[in-house]
Design a protein around this motif. Sequence first.
Motif, PDB file in Angstrom:
ATOM      1  N   PHE A 160      19.194  26.389  16.196  1.00 50.22           N
ATOM      2  CA  PHE A 160      18.546  25.802  15.033  1.00 50.22           C
ATOM      3  C   PHE A 160      18.352  26.930  14.028  1.00 50.22           C
ATOM      4  O   PHE A 160      17.521  27.825  14.233  1.00 50.22           O
ATOM      5  N   ASN A 161      19.124  26.907  12.967  1.00 50.85           N
ATOM      6  CA  ASN A 161      19.157  28.029  12.031  1.00 50.85           C
ATOM      7  C   ASN A 161      17.834  28.275  11.325  1.00 50.85           C
ATOM      8  O   ASN A 161      17.512  29.420  11.005  1.00 50.85           O
ATOM      9  N   ASP A 162      17.041  27.227  11.074  1.00 50.88           N
ATOM     10  CA  ASP A 162      15.779  27.435  10.365  1.00 50.88           C
ATOM     11  C   ASP A 162      14.757  28.171  11.222  1.00 50.88           C
ATOM     12  O   ASP A 162      13.988  28.983  10.740  1.00 50.88           O
ATOM     13  N   SER A 163      14.772  27.951  12.546  1.00 55.01           N
ATOM     14  CA  SER A 163      13.793  28.604  13.424  1.00 55.01           C
ATOM     15  C   SER A 163      14.396  29.735  14.255  1.00 55.01           C
ATOM     16  O   SER A 163      13.670  30.558  14.798  1.00 55.01           O
ATOM     17  N   GLY A 164      15.724  29.745  14.386  1.00 53.36           N
ATOM     18  CA  GLY A 164      16.370  30.728  15.239  1.00 53.36           C
ATOM     19  C   GLY A 164      16.327  30.357  16.715  1.00 53.36           C
ATOM     20  O   GLY A 164      16.837  31.081  17.567  1.00 53.36           O
TER      21      GLY A 164
END
Length: 175
Positions: A160-164
Amino acid sequence: MTRKGLPAAIAILTFLLSSLVAATSARAEETGMDLLSTYIGSWSGESVLEGGEAPKPFRCRLTISPGNQGKINYSGRCTVVKTNLSVAGTIAYNAAARRYEAVMSSNAGFSGYAVGIQHGDHISFDLAEREKDRGGNDVRIGARIELTGDAIVVDFEVEFNDSGEILTASVPFSR
């Protein structure tokens, strides 16, 4: 050989070579499908989804069946907690390109295409995609499908790119 006989000899040689190429291509396709057909049947697997707050049990079923035009079809369903993930696709041997090719789609919106790399009776496919999740956030999804002897292993990773946050699982399937 006379000059008159040369065009006929070239025509015969061309015909023989094209017949040999066609026969070799047909045999390669048959050999490729012979290997794929050994995976036809029902498979199941269990694993643990790693990442997130805590590891979660992961169970899957996979059915591989004969398809049309030299393909095999697969469909699978995995259950994690109270969520069901389903996938479907085809795998084929492309004799003209001398390679295996797989396509996949899922109920989570993920779809992918991969070329299979063969080493003996082992074929591996790497599918990778960048998608949006249901909330519109960027997600990187990757899956590796390994067909080895009498086993199938599916490894996947979701980032999940927004949270890593990264979720992973490796599911060994058996009959």
